[in-house]
Design a protein around this motif. Structure first.
Motif, PDB file in Angstrom:
ATOM      1  N   HIS A 113     -57.021 -36.202 -33.125  1.00 38.15           N
ATOM      2  CA  HIS A 113     -56.469 -35.050 -32.421  1.00 38.15           C
ATOM      3  C   HIS A 113     -57.171 -33.778 -32.884  1.00 38.15           C
ATOM      4  O   HIS A 113     -57.791 -33.747 -33.954  1.00 38.15           O
ATOM      5  N   LEU A 114     -57.027 -32.737 -32.070  1.00 41.55           N
ATOM      6  CA  LEU A 114     -57.496 -31.433 -32.495  1.00 41.55           C
ATOM      7  C   LEU A 114     -56.574 -30.902 -33.590  1.00 41.55           C
ATOM      8  O   LEU A 114     -55.348 -31.071 -33.500  1.00 41.55           O
ATOM      9  N   PRO A 115     -57.102 -30.261 -34.605  1.00 43.30           N
ATOM     10  CA  PRO A 115     -56.261 -29.862 -35.745  1.00 43.30           C
ATOM     11  C   PRO A 115     -55.227 -28.808 -35.409  1.00 43.30           C
ATOM     12  O   PRO A 115     -54.173 -28.762 -36.048  1.00 43.30           O
ATOM     13  N   PHE A 116     -55.488 -27.961 -34.422  1.00 49.07           N
ATOM     14  CA  PHE A 116     -54.539 -26.888 -34.112  1.00 49.07           C
ATOM     15  C   PHE A 116     -53.480 -27.302 -33.108  1.00 49.07           C
ATOM     16  O   PHE A 116     -52.515 -26.570 -32.883  1.00 49.07           O
ATOM     17  N   ASP A 117     -53.626 -28.485 -32.485  1.00 48.89           N
ATOM     18  CA  ASP A 117     -52.635 -28.935 -31.506  1.00 48.89           C
ATOM     19  C   ASP A 117     -52.738 -30.453 -31.372  1.00 48.89           C
ATOM     20  O   ASP A 117     -53.699 -30.979 -30.801  1.00 48.89           O
ATOM     21  N   THR A 157     -64.054 -30.661 -37.906  1.00 45.65           N
ATOM     22  CA  THR A 157     -62.826 -31.103 -38.557  1.00 45.65           C
ATOM     23  C   THR A 157     -61.804 -31.507 -37.504  1.00 45.65           C
ATOM     24  O   THR A 157     -61.527 -30.751 -36.569  1.00 45.65           O
ATOM     25  N   PHE A 158     -61.238 -32.700 -37.667  1.00 50.15           N
ATOM     26  CA  PHE A 158     -60.233 -33.222 -36.749  1.00 50.15           C
ATOM     27  C   PHE A 158     -59.076 -33.790 -37.564  1.00 50.15           C
ATOM     28  O   PHE A 158     -59.193 -34.003 -38.768  1.00 50.15           O
ATOM     29  N   ASP A 159     -57.968 -34.040 -36.864  1.00 48.75           N
ATOM     30  CA  ASP A 159     -56.802 -34.654 -37.503  1.00 48.75           C
ATOM     31  C   ASP A 159     -56.751 -36.132 -37.137  1.00 48.75           C
ATOM     32  O   ASP A 159     -56.882 -36.500 -35.962  1.00 48.75           O
ATOM     33  N   LEU A 160     -56.560 -36.950 -38.155  1.00 51.96           N
ATOM     34  CA  LEU A 160     -56.400 -38.388 -37.968  1.00 51.96           C
ATOM     35  C   LEU A 160     -54.938 -38.753 -38.182  1.00 51.96           C
ATOM     36  O   LEU A 160     -54.351 -38.391 -39.201  1.00 51.96           O
ATOM     37  N   VAL A 161     -54.362 -39.442 -37.209  1.00 55.82           N
ATOM     38  CA  VAL A 161     -52.973 -39.906 -37.305  1.00 55.82           C
ATOM     39  C   VAL A 161     -52.995 -41.424 -37.283  1.00 55.82           C
ATOM     40  O   VAL A 161     -53.391 -42.040 -36.280  1.00 55.82           O
TER      41      VAL A 161
END
Length: 262
Positions: A113-117, A157-161
């Motif tokens: 996901h995008l880190p800000f949303d 930079t990205f978010d990993l869930v």
């Protein structure tokens, strides 16, 4: 003596700056990684990994089971740097304190996901299914998960869930084992946050060293400049002044001094 003192001061300054930079780098590494599990987890032998096509998990979400704890470890990759298009491995640790029942692991899945949303989904990663993975009551185990982000994903930079799906007494549950940032880089690109920091630090040290050397050379050049010459003229006596001073106390004192010298 001044040069020796200056070298000692520069040595102390250099060591202090190096110590500060190493501390900042250690802080950056710690912030870039979550707390590692303090307990040693046992790895299950035959997990029966059957791949992503074995079961369609859909988008259905389940609640986590009480008493089930999960942790995530990126082995040999504490900075969480992921090369686009290349496989990356992480380990999911589970501890079953949910009661007397055995926990059966069904699958592990993850998404980018995008880190800000987090509503903006970038990529759904491979879902890894299991048909022979279980955790007995009051036991713990680790399960590997191998994923690869798209080779077309722009570095950044990205978010990993990451989520692990399991069953207890035929009731489905899921727990999020990781919800944090990863750094995606181009394949074969060794430029990481740590390398950028070290290169920047080296350049800063070189600039400071050059400025210090320039200042020392400037100070030494000022000290070595010769003092300006002062011309001292010879004393001349005017004959007309001697005529006016004849017979005065001044001429008498001069004559007495000259007699003494004789």
């Amino acid at each position: 003596m001044t040069m020796v003192m200056a070298l000692k001061n520069f040595r102390v300054f250099f060591l202090a700056l190096l110590f500060l930079s190493s501390s900042l780098l250690q802080v950056a590494r710690c912030q870039g990684s979550d707390v590692e599990p303090t307990e040693v987890v046992e790895e299950v032998g035959d997990l029966g990994i059957v791949g992503e096509d074995a079961q369609d998990f859909g988008d259905e979400n389940f609640s986590p089971a009480p008493g089930v704890n999960t942790v995530c470890v990126f082995p040999k990759n504490s900075a969480r740097v992921v090369s686009a298009g290349e496989e990356t491995e992480l380990l999911v640790g589970m501890k079953n304190d949910a009661g007397e029942s055995t926990l059966n692991v069904i699958a592990i899945k993850a998404s980018i996901h995008l880190p800000f949303d987090h509503q903006l989904l970038v990529q759904n990663l491979t879902a890894q299914a299991f048909n022979n993975a279980s955790v007995p009551a009051s036991a713990q185990a680790t399960f590997p998960y191998i994923f690869a982000v798209s080779k077309f994903l722009q570095p950044g930079t990205f978010d990993l869930v990451g989520t692990i799906i399991y069953e207890i007494d035929q009731n489905p549950y899921q727990s999020t084992f990781y919800n944090g940032t990863i750094e995606v880089v181009e394949a074969g690109n060794f430029l990481t946050i740590e390398s950028v920091f070290l290169v920047t630090l080296a350049i800063s040290l070189l600039v400071l060293l050059g400025a210090w050397i320039h200042g020392q050379i400037k100070n030494l050049s000022k000290k070595t400049k010769r003092a300006p010459k002062v011309e001292v003229g010879t004393k001349t006596t005017d004959a007309s002044m001697d005529e006016w001073l004849q017979g005065t106390a001044y001429t008498q004192s001069l004559s007495s001094k000259s007699k003494k010298k004789k």
